[in-house]
Design an enzyme around this catalytic site. Structure first.
Site, PDB file in Angstrom:
ATOM      1  N   ARG A   1      59.912   7.311 -46.615  1.00 15.40           N
ATOM      2  CA  ARG A   1      58.901   8.280 -47.067  1.00 15.40           C
ATOM      3  C   ARG A   1      58.887   9.476 -46.119  1.00 15.40           C
ATOM      4  O   ARG A   1      58.819  10.629 -46.538  1.00 15.40           O
ATOM      5  CB  ARG A   1      57.519   7.625 -47.114  1.00 15.40           C
ATOM      6  CG  ARG A   1      57.417   6.547 -48.169  1.00 15.40           C
ATOM      7  CD  ARG A   1      55.976   6.015 -48.293  1.00 15.40           C
ATOM      8  NE  ARG A   1      55.968   4.904 -49.207  1.00 15.40           N
ATOM      9  CZ  ARG A   1      55.748   3.625 -48.869  1.00 15.40           C
ATOM     10  NH1 ARG A   1      55.430   3.317 -47.622  1.00 15.40           N
ATOM     11  NH2 ARG A   1      55.802   2.681 -49.762  1.00 15.40           N
TER      12      ARG A   1
ATOM     13  N   PHE B   1      58.379   6.020 -60.360  1.00 19.02           N
ATOM     14  CA  PHE B   1      58.004   4.681 -59.878  1.00 19.02           C
ATOM     15  C   PHE B   1      57.089   4.851 -58.660  1.00 19.02           C
ATOM     16  O   PHE B   1      57.402   4.435 -57.542  1.00 19.02           O
ATOM     17  CB  PHE B   1      59.242   3.814 -59.545  1.00 19.02           C
ATOM     18  CG  PHE B   1      60.227   3.727 -60.691  1.00 19.02           C
ATOM     19  CD1 PHE B   1      60.015   2.849 -61.740  1.00 19.02           C
ATOM     20  CD2 PHE B   1      61.357   4.545 -60.727  1.00 19.02           C
ATOM     21  CE1 PHE B   1      60.919   2.760 -62.802  1.00 19.02           C
ATOM     22  CE2 PHE B   1      62.259   4.472 -61.775  1.00 19.02           C
ATOM     23  CZ  PHE B   1      62.037   3.573 -62.806  1.00 19.02           C
TER      24      PHE B   1
ATOM     25  N   SER C   1      54.512   2.770 -64.718  1.00 18.18           N
ATOM     26  CA  SER C   1      54.085   2.068 -65.929  1.00 18.18           C
ATOM     27  C   SER C   1      52.711   1.425 -65.736  1.00 18.18           C
ATOM     28  O   SER C   1      52.067   1.043 -66.713  1.00 18.18           O
ATOM     29  CB  SER C   1      55.105   0.991 -66.307  1.00 18.18           C
ATOM     30  OG  SER C   1      55.308   0.132 -65.215  1.00 18.18           O
TER      31      SER C   1
ATOM     32  N   CYS D   1      66.519  -1.736 -54.695  1.00 17.86           N
ATOM     33  CA  CYS D   1      66.068  -2.844 -53.835  1.00 17.86           C
ATOM     34  C   CYS D   1      66.645  -4.165 -54.331  1.00 17.86           C
ATOM     35  O   CYS D   1      66.159  -5.229 -53.983  1.00 17.86           O
ATOM     36  CB  CYS D   1      64.545  -2.887 -53.763  1.00 17.86           C
ATOM     37  SG  CYS D   1      63.758  -3.156 -55.344  1.00 17.86           S
TER      38      CYS D   1
HETATM   39  N1  SAH Z   1      57.641   4.083 -54.698  1.00 15.96           N
HETATM   40  C1  SAH Z   1      56.573   3.116 -54.557  1.00 15.96           C
HETATM   41  C2  SAH Z   1      57.017   1.714 -54.866  1.00 15.96           C
HETATM   42  C3  SAH Z   1      57.610   1.531 -56.256  1.00 15.96           C
HETATM   43  S1  SAH Z   1      57.730  -0.113 -56.767  1.00 15.96           S
HETATM   44  C4  SAH Z   1      55.968   3.225 -53.182  1.00 15.96           C
HETATM   45  O1  SAH Z   1      56.484   3.985 -52.347  1.00 15.96           O
HETATM   46  O2  SAH Z   1      54.964   2.557 -52.909  1.00 15.96           O
HETATM   47  C5  SAH Z   1      58.197   0.026 -58.425  1.00 15.96           C
HETATM   48  C6  SAH Z   1      57.132   0.536 -59.351  1.00 15.96           C
HETATM   49  O3  SAH Z   1      57.738   0.715 -60.617  1.00 15.96           O
HETATM   50  C7  SAH Z   1      55.947  -0.380 -59.583  1.00 15.96           C
HETATM   51  O4  SAH Z   1      54.766   0.309 -59.253  1.00 15.96           O
HETATM   52  C8  SAH Z   1      55.971  -0.680 -61.109  1.00 15.96           C
HETATM   53  O5  SAH Z   1      54.673  -0.669 -61.687  1.00 15.96           O
HETATM   54  C9  SAH Z   1      56.787   0.467 -61.637  1.00 15.96           C
HETATM   55  N2  SAH Z   1      57.558   0.245 -62.877  1.00 15.96           N
HETATM   56  C10 SAH Z   1      58.241  -0.846 -63.249  1.00 15.96           C
HETATM   57  N3  SAH Z   1      58.899  -0.619 -64.400  1.00 15.96           N
HETATM   58  C11 SAH Z   1      58.633   0.660 -64.767  1.00 15.96           C
HETATM   59  C12 SAH Z   1      59.045   1.499 -65.846  1.00 15.96           C
HETATM   60  N4  SAH Z   1      59.881   1.058 -66.797  1.00 15.96           N
HETATM   61  N5  SAH Z   1      58.595   2.761 -65.882  1.00 15.96           N
HETATM   62  C13 SAH Z   1      57.757   3.222 -64.930  1.00 15.96           C
HETATM   63  N6  SAH Z   1      57.350   2.478 -63.877  1.00 15.96           N
HETATM   64  C14 SAH Z   1      57.787   1.214 -63.793  1.00 15.96           C
END
Ligand code: SAH
Length: 401
Positions: A215, A233, A256, A345
């Protein structure tokens, strides 16, 4: 429990991985079992000639039949052993000097800290424990007592709700294991940015602690000041909050999960920022990116931090297609000179393979892509050389022309 009554004797010639200190012993390497060890019992592992190799804990219900704890024949696996390993994990974290700017980080990273099956995260005055194996389950009371003694937390939450527990024949557990329950929204600090975390209900143990250093790297003011930023995400804000702190002009968060996004919005307010220009879009990231492509929108900086796409070897091809699509879409939204930070990941997808997937996406999108920084999990999630599986998070920060 501390006395060892069973021996696992390997097939001839199958001792190499144990000698190389890989902590997993698979069922296929085992010649025979002497004694009648119960799930979670300590066992000695011997080579085909009966020579001692290692001590570990046994689970007949898992393909990983033994998780190895010690390669020293004289080391007793008693209460002091568990306390000693936890103390060493604590010393390593103290040396990282994360506090006081950061109050939430990983204390115990399972195999990579010599404690297979055990994950412990610190969130301010609370700890969150994940017990992923039968061997740890059997030691849980000892471990809880040691955690209380070493860190004196206000409470310990148990989030033993990962799917891998099923493979071990264990039920899901989601509870306060010791001390006081945490507030519904616990406020933590990461590099002086405030985040609300729900320890009992949030993803993983509540927050994606492994992305902390990324980050910071991705949102360096050189990269982000006065730029538009698409946080794909987003979860509870993560990269987006750092982008705001470092001067982003406008941030769009996509996830999502409606609940995650509403926590993201609260987190922005919690830091005292007023951002009427920012957007929070609940929906499928692929659909939203396709819509942006069709309407020719662009963003200066994009982060793609999707959930794990590959859960088993069978998923790898499909996962690669998913990563390729996602990156292909994002590449089309960047102006020449824009930045893409893209992550995977999935432990089953190596950094090399992920780079190849990105290459395919770049060729298909007709863009020239320069990697300007390679990214990985933070130092509180160490990677053990003898256990390459502990390296799961990989990312590239790219300049796109
Ligand atoms: N970048 C974030 C962590 C992301 S984890 C951070 O720094 O804290 C992955 C995320 O993707 C989760 O919050 C989950 O809700 C979301 N997610 C999963 N499938 C998805 C989709 N098809 N479209 C959008 N978001 C999605």
């Amino acid at each position: 429990m501390h006395t060892i009554t069973a021996q696992i004797i390997l097939k001839p010639g199958r001792e190499k991985s144990v000698l190389n200190r890989h902590p997993w012993l698979f069922s296929g390497a085992i010649g025979r079992v002497e004694g009648s060890p119960q799930p979670g019992d300590l066992v000695q592992v011997l080579d085909g000639n009966g020579r001692f190799l290692a001590t570990g804990y046994f689970n007949p219900n898992s393909q990983i039949r033994v998780r190895l704890l010690s390669w020293n024949v004289d080391e007793r696996i008693d209460d002091q052993f568990w306390v000693g390993r936890l103390q060493q994990a604590r010393r390593h974290r103290q040396m990282l000097n994360l506090e006081p700017a950061t109050t939430a980080y990983r204390l115990v990273n399972a195999e990579a800290d010599g404690l297979p099956g055990l994950i412990v995260d610190k969130y301010g005055d609370f700890l969150v424990l994940q017990s992923l194996t039968m061997g740890i389950e059997r030691q849980k009371e000892t471990i809880l007592a040691a955690l209380n003694q070493l860190w004196q937390p206000q409470g310990i939450v148990e989030r033993s709700d990962a799917d891998v527990r099923q493979k071990e024949g264990l039920p899901r557990l989601n509870r306060v294991a010791s001390g006081e329950p945490p507030p519904e929204t616990l406020v933590i600090q990461e590099n002086d940015i405030l985040f609300g975390v729900n320890l009992l209900e949030g993803h993983k143990s509540g927050f994606y602690l492994d992305q902390r250093e990324n980050r910071t790297a991705v949102t360096h003011p050189h990269h982000i000041a006065n730029k538009t930023f698409l946080n794909v995400f987003a979860y509870t804000g993560g990269f987006g909050l750092y982008a705001i702190a470092n001067g982003a002009r406008q941030v769009t968060h996509i996830d999502s999960s409606y609940d995650a996004l509403s926590l993201a919005e609260q987190n922005v307010a919690r830091n005292g920022w007023q951002r009427p220009q920012d957007e929070y879009l609940a929906g499928d990231a692929f659909d939203i990116l396709r819509h942006y492509r069709d309407t020719q929108q662009s963003f200066d900086v994009i982060v793609l931090d999707p959930p794990k796409f590959a859960h088993s070897q069978r998923d790898v091809d499909r996962a690669c297609r998913g990563y390729k699509d996602l990156n292909w879409l994002a590449l089309r939204l960047l102006p020449p000179g824009g930045l893409l930070a893209t992550f995977s990941c999935s432990g089953l997808i190596s950094a090399d393979l992920f780079q190849k997937v990105l290459f395919g996406a770049a060729v298909d999108a007709g863009r020239q892509v320069q990697i300007i920084q390679t990214l990985t999990q933070g130092p509180d999630h160490p990677v053990l050389l003898t256990f390459p599986e502990s390296a799961y998070l990989k990312g590239f920060l790219c300049r796109v022309w």
